[in-house]
Design an enzyme around this catalytic site. Structure first.
Site, PDB file in Angstrom:
ATOM      1  N   HIS A   1     -45.081  30.176  24.698  1.00 52.70           N
ATOM      2  CA  HIS A   1     -44.130  30.350  26.451  1.00 52.70           C
ATOM      3  C   HIS A   1     -45.263  30.301  27.602  1.00 52.70           C
ATOM      4  O   HIS A   1     -44.999  31.028  28.342  1.00 52.70           O
ATOM      5  CB  HIS A   1     -43.562  31.461  26.267  1.00 52.70           C
ATOM      6  CG  HIS A   1     -42.248  31.472  27.204  1.00 52.70           C
ATOM      7  ND1 HIS A   1     -41.029  31.585  27.157  1.00 52.70           N
ATOM      8  CD2 HIS A   1     -42.566  30.384  28.560  1.00 52.70           C
ATOM      9  CE1 HIS A   1     -40.074  31.103  28.147  1.00 52.70           C
ATOM     10  NE2 HIS A   1     -41.010  29.857  29.078  1.00 52.70           N
TER      11      HIS A   1
ATOM     12  N   ARG B   1     -35.657  26.056  26.281  1.00 43.82           N
ATOM     13  CA  ARG B   1     -35.896  27.528  26.010  1.00 43.82           C
ATOM     14  C   ARG B   1     -35.918  27.582  24.218  1.00 43.82           C
ATOM     15  O   ARG B   1     -35.273  26.572  23.221  1.00 43.82           O
ATOM     16  CB  ARG B   1     -34.610  27.649  26.039  1.00 43.82           C
ATOM     17  CG  ARG B   1     -34.834  28.881  27.331  1.00 43.82           C
ATOM     18  CD  ARG B   1     -35.088  29.659  27.679  1.00 43.82           C
ATOM     19  NE  ARG B   1     -35.270  30.480  28.981  1.00 43.82           N
ATOM     20  CZ  ARG B   1     -36.080  30.200  29.952  1.00 43.82           C
ATOM     21  NH1 ARG B   1     -37.401  29.559  29.684  1.00 43.82           N
ATOM     22  NH2 ARG B   1     -36.751  30.840  31.378  1.00 43.82           N
TER      23      ARG B   1
HETATM   24  P1  NDP Z   1     -32.629  22.360  36.371  1.00 41.83           P
HETATM   25  O1  NDP Z   1     -31.498  22.788  36.758  1.00 41.83           O
HETATM   26  O2  NDP Z   1     -33.478  22.218  38.187  1.00 41.83           O
HETATM   27  O3  NDP Z   1     -32.625  21.125  35.721  1.00 41.83           O
HETATM   28  C1  NDP Z   1     -31.902  21.444  34.656  1.00 41.83           C
HETATM   29  C2  NDP Z   1     -31.073  19.967  33.813  1.00 41.83           C
HETATM   30  O4  NDP Z   1     -30.689  20.200  33.497  1.00 41.83           O
HETATM   31  C3  NDP Z   1     -30.051  18.847  34.962  1.00 41.83           C
HETATM   32  O5  NDP Z   1     -30.848  17.670  35.332  1.00 41.83           O
HETATM   33  C4  NDP Z   1     -28.599  19.085  34.335  1.00 41.83           C
HETATM   34  O6  NDP Z   1     -27.436  18.024  35.410  1.00 41.83           O
HETATM   35  C5  NDP Z   1     -29.264  18.928  33.180  1.00 41.83           C
HETATM   36  N1  NDP Z   1     -28.392  19.901  32.503  1.00 41.83           N
HETATM   37  C6  NDP Z   1     -27.640  21.150  32.563  1.00 41.83           C
HETATM   38  N2  NDP Z   1     -26.759  21.279  31.161  1.00 41.83           N
HETATM   39  C7  NDP Z   1     -26.180  19.810  31.094  1.00 41.83           C
HETATM   40  C8  NDP Z   1     -26.082  19.350  30.128  1.00 41.83           C
HETATM   41  N3  NDP Z   1     -24.957  20.125  29.672  1.00 41.83           N
HETATM   42  N4  NDP Z   1     -25.574  18.266  29.614  1.00 41.83           N
HETATM   43  C9  NDP Z   1     -26.501  17.509  30.815  1.00 41.83           C
HETATM   44  N5  NDP Z   1     -27.272  17.804  30.751  1.00 41.83           N
HETATM   45  C10 NDP Z   1     -26.880  19.275  31.600  1.00 41.83           C
HETATM   46  O7  NDP Z   1     -33.653  22.959  35.953  1.00 41.83           O
HETATM   47  P2  NDP Z   1     -35.828  23.497  35.897  1.00 41.83           P
HETATM   48  O8  NDP Z   1     -35.750  21.822  36.431  1.00 41.83           O
HETATM   49  O9  NDP Z   1     -35.865  24.201  36.896  1.00 41.83           O
HETATM   50  O10 NDP Z   1     -35.364  23.873  34.432  1.00 41.83           O
HETATM   51  C11 NDP Z   1     -35.136  23.557  33.499  1.00 41.83           C
HETATM   52  C12 NDP Z   1     -35.490  24.702  32.671  1.00 41.83           C
HETATM   53  O11 NDP Z   1     -37.047  24.193  32.399  1.00 41.83           O
HETATM   54  C13 NDP Z   1     -35.166  25.896  32.697  1.00 41.83           C
HETATM   55  O12 NDP Z   1     -33.864  26.027  32.739  1.00 41.83           O
HETATM   56  C14 NDP Z   1     -35.929  26.856  31.279  1.00 41.83           C
HETATM   57  O13 NDP Z   1     -35.215  27.122  30.234  1.00 41.83           O
HETATM   58  C15 NDP Z   1     -37.253  25.724  31.089  1.00 41.83           C
HETATM   59  N6  NDP Z   1     -38.421  26.679  31.807  1.00 41.83           N
HETATM   60  C16 NDP Z   1     -39.719  26.581  31.062  1.00 41.83           C
HETATM   61  C17 NDP Z   1     -40.456  27.048  31.541  1.00 41.83           C
HETATM   62  C18 NDP Z   1     -41.735  26.908  30.415  1.00 41.83           C
HETATM   63  O14 NDP Z   1     -43.236  27.463  30.745  1.00 41.83           O
HETATM   64  N7  NDP Z   1     -41.686  26.837  28.675  1.00 41.83           N
HETATM   65  C19 NDP Z   1     -41.015  27.527  32.401  1.00 41.83           C
HETATM   66  C20 NDP Z   1     -39.888  26.413  33.758  1.00 41.83           C
HETATM   67  C21 NDP Z   1     -38.755  26.767  32.851  1.00 41.83           C
HETATM   68  P3  NDP Z   1     -27.469  17.608  36.728  1.00 41.83           P
HETATM   69  O15 NDP Z   1     -28.742  17.978  37.336  1.00 41.83           O
HETATM   70  O16 NDP Z   1     -26.685  16.983  36.420  1.00 41.83           O
HETATM   71  O17 NDP Z   1     -27.102  19.278  36.810  1.00 41.83           O
HETATM   72  C1  OXD Z   2     -38.958  29.732  33.580  1.00 44.84           C
HETATM   73  C2  OXD Z   2     -40.449  30.441  32.297  1.00 44.84           C
HETATM   74  O1  OXD Z   2     -37.918  29.977  33.275  1.00 44.84           O
HETATM   75  O2  OXD Z   2     -41.510  31.016  32.599  1.00 44.84           O
HETATM   76  O3  OXD Z   2     -39.576  29.773  34.804  1.00 44.84           O
HETATM   77  O4  OXD Z   2     -39.795  29.902  31.341  1.00 44.84           O
END
Ligand code: NDP
Ligand code: OXD
Length: 312
Positions: A275, A227
């Site tokens: 994006h 993000r």
């Molecule tokens: P998940 O919830 O599966 O994974 C998030 C990871 O971040 C987990 O490992 C979590 O830890 C870790 N995390 C969260 N908060 C913290 C913190 N404070 N400190 C350390 N680690 C932290 O999410 P996804 O992998 O499915 O997606 C990740 C992000 O990708 C989405 O939130 C979205 O914003 C972005 N995205 C962007 C897209 C694009 O086109 N650019 C498309 C899709 C998604 P834990 O495992 O311990 O909970």
């Molecule tokens: C998502 C994105 O969060 O498209 O899936 O960014």
């Protein structure tokens, strides 16, 4: 039988492609759009992408909200979101595949110095740049969840040294794992290519800042595909201009679409994409929506639920 109507609440998305899939899968479902029924009390399901604050709390009989994105920051940030209503996010193999392709492409791009090679071509200069083999390059994934682990899985056969940072401890074969604030410095100090795949929460907002960049080795590269709120843009430009960072790929921005006046568009060490790292597949997503509605019909809870206390 569905418990009520389904409302499409995507802002800036043409909903027809999505609703057509839904109609095909569940012909009896009453499908509404924001224009023709946003406040109706018979709406039980809502499919949302960046809904306007307050839009969901106006729906008094909601059973579930489906986020069209994996990231739910825009929904969770609405203080009026009715927290008793479960929020289900996208966890989908097609999304993981898209993100994996994007991460692999950009890791290879910065590792193999394609940016410099393109500049040489533009200047009609014939000069070899010899890069270390992947086994000498340390790729660190900030946010080691569904998408971060999928990317690591694809990078592994290329022989990169992999590490992942998460909130809770993890154990993944072939990956050095770090967690929590206590693990961040060690993780960063051993990362040549940093990939951000964190959710945007109060704890992670602005995490790509001057201090983080200073903790990376000189010549590191950054790929932000999570993000725009994770990145302090001025800090990144300063770290690139001082040659501490070698390059960056940015897919997400504080303001989207990225304003024409943004210096990021033309910065010589930045690659900008709109994006587009991974886009939710309408057919696959609607399959999840229909399966969830059917599960809820049988009294089962929805899947891929967001934890409001964590914010993701
Ligand atoms: P998940 O919830 O599966 O994974 C998030 C990871 O971040 C987990 O490992 C979590 O830890 C870790 N995390 C969260 N908060 C913290 C913190 N404070 N400190 C350390 N680690 C932290 O999410 P996804 O992998 O499915 O997606 C990740 C992000 O990708 C989405 O939130 C979205 O914003 C972005 N995205 C962007 C897209 C694009 O086109 N650019 C498309 C899709 C998604 P834990 O495992 O311990 O909970
Ligand atoms: C998502 C994105 O969060 O498209 O899936 O960014």
């Amino acid at each position: 039988m569905p418990k009520g109507a389904l409302l499409f609440q995507p802002s800036g998305y043409p909903h027809e492609i999505w609703s057509n899939h839904l109609r095909r899968l569940l012909p009896d479902l009453d499908i509404r759009t924001a224009e023709d029924g946003a406040r109706a009390n018979d709406i039980a399901y809502c499919v949302a992408w960046k809904p306007k604050p307050g839009a969901l709390s106006a729906l008094k009989n909601l059973a579930v909200v489906f986020s069209m994105g994996a990231g739910v920051d825009s929904i969770v940030a609405d203080p009026t979101y009715p927290k008793h209503v479960p929020l289900s996010r996208v966890v989908d193999p097609t999304l993981s595949q898209g993100m994996t392709e994007y991460v692999v492409l950009n890791v290879l791009y910065w590792h193999r110095r394609q940016h410099d090679l393109t500049a040489l071509q533009n200047a009609k200069k014939w000069r070899q740049i010899v890069t270390p083999r992947a086994e000498y390059i340390r790729v660190g994934i900030l946010g080691f969840g569904v998408l971060g682990q999928a990317a690591a899985f694809a990078l592994k056969p290329l022989n990169y040294q992999l590490s992942g940072w998460s909130a809770s401890p993890k154990s993944v074969e072939g990956v050095r794992t770090f967690h929590g604030d206590a693990g961040l410095q060690a993780f960063l100090s051993e990362t040549d290519i940093l990939v951000c795949l964190l959710p945007l929460t109060p704890a992670t907002r602005g995490i790509l800042n001057a201090r983080t960049f200073a903790s990376l080795p000189t010549g590191a590269c950054v790929i932000n595909c999570a993000r725009g709120g994770h990145l302090i843009e001025d800090d990144m430009v300063a770290a690139l201009d001082s040659n501490h960072l070698r390059g960056a790929t940015l897919d997400v921005f504080q303001i989207e679409p990225l304003p024409e006046a943004s210096p990021l568009w033309t910065h010589p060490k930045i690659i900008v994409t709109p994006h587009a790292a991974a886009v939710t597949d309408p057919a696959s997503f609607m399959g999840h929506v229909v399966r969830t509605i059917q599960r809820m019909d049988e009294g089962l809870p929805p899947e891929n639920l967001v934890d409001f206390a964590r914010g993701y």
